[in-house]
Design a protein around this motif. Structure first.
Motif, PDB file in Angstrom:
ATOM      1  N   TRP A 146       0.837  -1.183   0.000  1.00 42.45           N
ATOM      2  CA  TRP A 146       0.000   0.000   0.000  1.00 42.45           C
ATOM      3  C   TRP A 146       0.881   1.245   0.000  1.00 42.45           C
ATOM      4  O   TRP A 146       2.082   1.159   0.249  1.00 42.45           O
ATOM      5  N   SER A 147       0.271   2.393  -0.261  1.00 39.96           N
ATOM      6  CA  SER A 147       1.012   3.654  -0.326  1.00 39.96           C
ATOM      7  C   SER A 147       0.439   4.629   0.681  1.00 39.96           C
ATOM      8  O   SER A 147      -0.776   4.688   0.898  1.00 39.96           O
ATOM      9  N   SER A 148       1.332   5.403   1.306  1.00 37.93           N
ATOM     10  CA  SER A 148       0.897   6.420   2.262  1.00 37.93           C
ATOM     11  C   SER A 148       0.337   7.613   1.519  1.00 37.93           C
ATOM     12  O   SER A 148       0.323   7.650   0.280  1.00 37.93           O
ATOM     13  N   ILE A 149      -0.094   8.628   2.264  1.00 36.90           N
ATOM     14  CA  ILE A 149      -0.701   9.802   1.646  1.00 36.90           C
ATOM     15  C   ILE A 149       0.287  10.550   0.758  1.00 36.90           C
ATOM     16  O   ILE A 149      -0.085  11.232  -0.200  1.00 36.90           O
ATOM     17  N   ASN A 150       1.602  10.420   1.047  1.00 40.61           N
ATOM     18  CA  ASN A 150       2.621  11.059   0.198  1.00 40.61           C
ATOM     19  C   ASN A 150       3.232  10.063  -0.780  1.00 40.61           C
ATOM     20  O   ASN A 150       4.320  10.281  -1.304  1.00 40.61           O
ATOM     21  N   MET A 151       2.506   8.927  -0.993  1.00 39.77           N
ATOM     22  CA  MET A 151       2.837   7.918  -1.991  1.00 39.77           C
ATOM     23  C   MET A 151       4.112   7.142  -1.673  1.00 39.77           C
ATOM     24  O   MET A 151       4.768   6.581  -2.548  1.00 39.77           O
ATOM     25  N   SER A 152       4.471   7.065  -0.396  1.00 38.70           N
ATOM     26  CA  SER A 152       5.603   6.212   0.001  1.00 38.70           C
ATOM     27  C   SER A 152       5.128   4.769   0.099  1.00 38.70           C
ATOM     28  O   SER A 152       4.060   4.503   0.669  1.00 38.70           O
ATOM     29  N   PRO A 153       5.898   3.786  -0.442  1.00 38.27           N
ATOM     30  CA  PRO A 153       5.439   2.389  -0.477  1.00 38.27           C
ATOM     31  C   PRO A 153       5.725   1.645   0.829  1.00 38.27           C
ATOM     32  O   PRO A 153       6.802   1.792   1.419  1.00 38.27           O
ATOM     33  N   TYR A 154       4.759   0.839   1.267  1.00 38.14           N
ATOM     34  CA  TYR A 154       4.910   0.024   2.467  1.00 38.14           C
ATOM     35  C   TYR A 154       4.339  -1.370   2.205  1.00 38.14           C
ATOM     36  O   TYR A 154       3.478  -1.562   1.332  1.00 38.14           O
ATOM     37  N   MET A 155       4.828  -2.331   2.985  1.00 43.23           N
ATOM     38  CA  MET A 155       4.263  -3.669   2.953  1.00 43.23           C
ATOM     39  C   MET A 155       3.913  -4.091   4.375  1.00 43.23           C
ATOM     40  O   MET A 155       4.733  -3.950   5.289  1.00 43.23           O
ATOM     41  N   SER A 156       2.699  -4.567   4.572  1.00 44.90           N
ATOM     42  CA  SER A 156       2.253  -5.036   5.890  1.00 44.90           C
ATOM     43  C   SER A 156       1.998  -6.526   5.843  1.00 44.90           C
ATOM     44  O   SER A 156       1.525  -7.061   4.833  1.00 44.90           O
ATOM     45  N   ILE A 157       2.312  -7.195   6.954  1.00 44.83           N
ATOM     46  CA  ILE A 157       2.049  -8.624   7.096  1.00 44.83           C
ATOM     47  C   ILE A 157       1.145  -8.802   8.309  1.00 44.83           C
ATOM     48  O   ILE A 157       1.481  -8.375   9.424  1.00 44.83           O
ATOM     49  N   THR A 158      -0.007  -9.398   8.101  1.00 46.96           N
ATOM     50  CA  THR A 158      -0.974  -9.643   9.175  1.00 46.96           C
ATOM     51  C   THR A 158      -1.197 -11.143   9.317  1.00 46.96           C
ATOM     52  O   THR A 158      -1.383 -11.838   8.316  1.00 46.96           O
ATOM     53  N   ALA A 159      -1.163 -11.624  10.547  1.00 44.87           N
ATOM     54  CA  ALA A 159      -1.394 -13.050  10.824  1.00 44.87           C
ATOM     55  C   ALA A 159      -2.797 -13.232  11.390  1.00 44.87           C
ATOM     56  O   ALA A 159      -3.207 -12.505  12.299  1.00 44.87           O
ATOM     57  N   HIS A 160      -3.513 -14.187  10.854  1.00 50.30           N
ATOM     58  CA  HIS A 160      -4.842 -14.556  11.345  1.00 50.30           C
ATOM     59  C   HIS A 160      -4.753 -15.985  11.879  1.00 50.30           C
ATOM     60  O   HIS A 160      -4.251 -16.875  11.177  1.00 50.30           O
ATOM     61  N   TYR A 161      -5.230 -16.198  13.089  1.00 47.20           N
ATOM     62  CA  TYR A 161      -5.109 -17.521  13.691  1.00 47.20           C
ATOM     63  C   TYR A 161      -6.237 -17.752  14.696  1.00 47.20           C
ATOM     64  O   TYR A 161      -6.940 -16.827  15.093  1.00 47.20           O
ATOM     65  N   VAL A 162      -6.396 -19.000  15.089  1.00 47.86           N
ATOM     66  CA  VAL A 162      -7.398 -19.383  16.080  1.00 47.86           C
ATOM     67  C   VAL A 162      -6.689 -19.685  17.389  1.00 47.86           C
ATOM     68  O   VAL A 162      -5.762 -20.503  17.425  1.00 47.86           O
ATOM     69  N   SER A 163      -7.123 -19.027  18.466  1.00 45.50           N
ATOM     70  CA  SER A 163      -6.478 -19.203  19.770  1.00 45.50           C
ATOM     71  C   SER A 163      -6.895 -20.520  20.420  1.00 45.50           C
ATOM     72  O   SER A 163      -7.731 -21.257  19.886  1.00 45.50           O
ATOM     73  N   LYS A 164      -6.316 -20.801  21.585  1.00 50.06           N
ATOM     74  CA  LYS A 164      -6.608 -22.051  22.284  1.00 50.06           C
ATOM     75  C   LYS A 164      -8.078 -22.161  22.685  1.00 50.06           C
ATOM     76  O   LYS A 164      -8.598 -23.271  22.818  1.00 50.06           O
ATOM     77  N   ASP A 165      -8.737 -21.010  22.900  1.00 50.29           N
ATOM     78  CA  ASP A 165     -10.158 -21.045  23.251  1.00 50.29           C
ATOM     79  C   ASP A 165     -11.047 -20.881  22.017  1.00 50.29           C
ATOM     80  O   ASP A 165     -12.206 -20.512  22.119  1.00 50.29           O
ATOM     81  N   TRP A 166     -10.486 -21.145  20.839  1.00 55.64           N
ATOM     82  CA  TRP A 166     -11.223 -21.150  19.583  1.00 55.64           C
ATOM     83  C   TRP A 166     -11.804 -19.776  19.223  1.00 55.64           C
ATOM     84  O   TRP A 166     -12.914 -19.656  18.731  1.00 55.64           O
ATOM     85  N   THR A 167     -11.002 -18.739  19.499  1.00 55.93           N
ATOM     86  CA  THR A 167     -11.381 -17.386  19.119  1.00 55.93           C
ATOM     87  C   THR A 167     -10.506 -16.925  17.964  1.00 55.93           C
ATOM     88  O   THR A 167      -9.287 -17.098  18.001  1.00 55.93           O
ATOM     89  N   LEU A 168     -11.134 -16.370  16.910  1.00 52.16           N
ATOM     90  CA  LEU A 168     -10.371 -15.879  15.764  1.00 52.16           C
ATOM     91  C   LEU A 168      -9.628 -14.607  16.163  1.00 52.16           C
ATOM     92  O   LEU A 168     -10.212 -13.646  16.655  1.00 52.16           O
ATOM     93  N   LYS A 169      -8.319 -14.592  15.929  1.00 50.69           N
ATOM     94  CA  LYS A 169      -7.465 -13.450  16.269  1.00 50.69           C
ATOM     95  C   LYS A 169      -6.770 -12.934  15.018  1.00 50.69           C
ATOM     96  O   LYS A 169      -6.507 -13.691  14.077  1.00 50.69           O
ATOM     97  N   SER A 170      -6.451 -11.634  15.015  1.00 49.98           N
ATOM     98  CA  SER A 170      -5.696 -11.020  13.928  1.00 49.98           C
ATOM     99  C   SER A 170      -4.640 -10.102  14.529  1.00 49.98           C
ATOM    100  O   SER A 170      -4.955  -9.274  15.387  1.00 49.98           O
TER     101      SER A 170
END
Length: 400
Positions: free
Chosen positions: A2-26
């Motif tokens: 994605w690009s910031s408001i001044n068009m600087s490039p960034y990359m984000s990594i998001t992990a999605h997983y299920v916890s021990k109590d079966w709750t979806l986390k991000s």
């Protein structure tokens, strides 16, 4: 990517997983500045570095979701990670494509997407956004009932009871506006500060009067009362305003206390059961859905008694069928199914003038009212069936 408001490039990594109590986390693992050329090799290296920095074992990666950019798709495949196209990006592409083709021809577009095994179709409506409506709520601080609420009522030949209602309102709310719709045969003037009296054709009817009265309301909320109600110390309109201001409710009912001491709320739940080509079945049950958090004396229901406060625009939106001249109540709430969020509070109570009168003590006006009010024309039943069953496509109704 994605690009910031001044068009600087960034990359984000998001992990999605299920916890021990079966709750979806991000969790967002990192957002890194990415000034290099965004080739598949560069992106693959950045993805691998990000996962290793957090100790994510590659064999435990179930799936990677990205947009459809050729470079990021190639990067994931080079890493031999399982990949699936992002739903949100695909939907956005499909909608924009459909709208670019259809918007010049129609006010709606059909968007279809899917996999080899599943297909989904969406209808996209093309229209202007809704213009927000603001109301003058008066000075800051406590609720200014006169600025927020208009009291509406329909009267027919009961000027003595109407005057008792007005007197009781003025005892607690001397400056609130009262709108009266009147279809009496020989109308009498109803005057006073902050009173609006509208004359209708003789016998025009109950719901037509409601429509007229509500149409003249300019405040955020409208309170409906019958012309034989009596305000008491328990008729706290501030409580009704409070729950409407603090919840998503569109309408809230109170209680009506008879001279016997019994208080009615007429709380009901309403459901419609699909019945095929012959029509659906309506089920009406006494009771409510659940208590409203923060308001222990209030519950969510689908129908309430004839003493209620609602958001003026929402009440107008549902409206009242003017063909229902002499009886009608539940019909309004059936018409409001799916569009009105309704509550009922048992601690806001209005009095009901006594109907217990000995036959020889009734006035001529009372006798004339009862003769007109309770004697039905021969075709009234047919009309009611048409409005209630045919118009709503009901084939049956159950109640308790």
């Amino acid at each position: 990517m994605w690009s910031s408001i001044n068009m600087s490039p960034y990359m984000s990594i998001t992990a999605h997983y299920v916890s021990k109590d079966w709750t979806l986390k991000s969790k967002c693992l990192e957002t890194a500045f990415a000034p290099e050329s965004h080739t598949a090799a560069v992106l693959a290296e950045a993805l691998q570095d990000g996962s290793q920095a957090w100790g994510v074992e590659e064999e435990k990666v179930t799936c990677v979701t990205t947009d459809n950019g050729a470079n990021i798709v190639a990067a994931v495949r080079d890493l031999k990670w399982p990949w699936i196209s992002g739903f949100r990006h695909n939907l956005n592409l499909a909608v924009n494509n459909a709208l670019s083709i259809e918007k010049a021809q129609t006010d709606r577009a059909f968007v279809q997407f899917g996999t080899e095994e599943h297909q989904s179709v969406f209808t996209i409506k093309v229209r202007h956004g809704t213009v927000p409506k603001l109301y003058n709520s008066g000075s800051l601080g406590d609720y200014n009932i006169s600025a927020l609420v208009t009291i509406a009522s329909k009267t027919f030949m009961r000027y003595d009871k109407l005057q008792d209602l007005i007197d009781s309102i003025r005892q607690y709310y001397p400056t609130v506006t009262i709108v009266i719709a009147d279809d009496s045969e020989h109308p009498k003037p109803v005057t006073g500060p902050h009173i609006e009296h509208y004359i209708m054709p003789f016998g025009k009817g109950w719901f037509a009067g409601r429509n007229l009265a509500v149409s003249q309301v300019s405040t955020k909320y409208v309170l409906w009362v019958d012309d034989d109600f009596i305000f008491t110390a328990s008729t706290k309109l501030e409580k009704m305003v409070d729950i409407l201001e603090k919840t998503t409710l569109d309408l809230v009912g109170g209680g009506v206390r008879e001279v016997t001491g019994y208080t009615a709320t007429y709380r009901h739940t309403i459901s419609v059961e699909e019945g095929g080509t012959e029509g659906d079945c309506l089920h009406v049950r006494q009771g409510h859905h659940h208590i409203i958090k923060g308001f222990p004396n209030c519950v969510v229901a689908d129908a309430v008694i004839n003493f209620f406060m609602g958001r003026t625009d929402k009440v107008r939106q549902v409206g009242f069928n003017p063909r229902l001249a002499r009886r009608g109540h539940l019909e309004f709430f059936i018409d409001g199914l799916g569009s009105l969020h309704i509550g009922s509070c048992s601690d806001v109570i209005v009095g009901h003038a006594s109907k217990i009168r000995l036959p020889w003590s009734k006035t001529e006006a009372e006798k004339a009212y009862e003769q007109f009010r309770y004697s039905s024309p021969n075709d009234n039943g047919k009309l009611y069936n048409e409005i209630f069953y045919f118009n709503n496509r009901f084939k049956c109704m159950t109640s308790n």
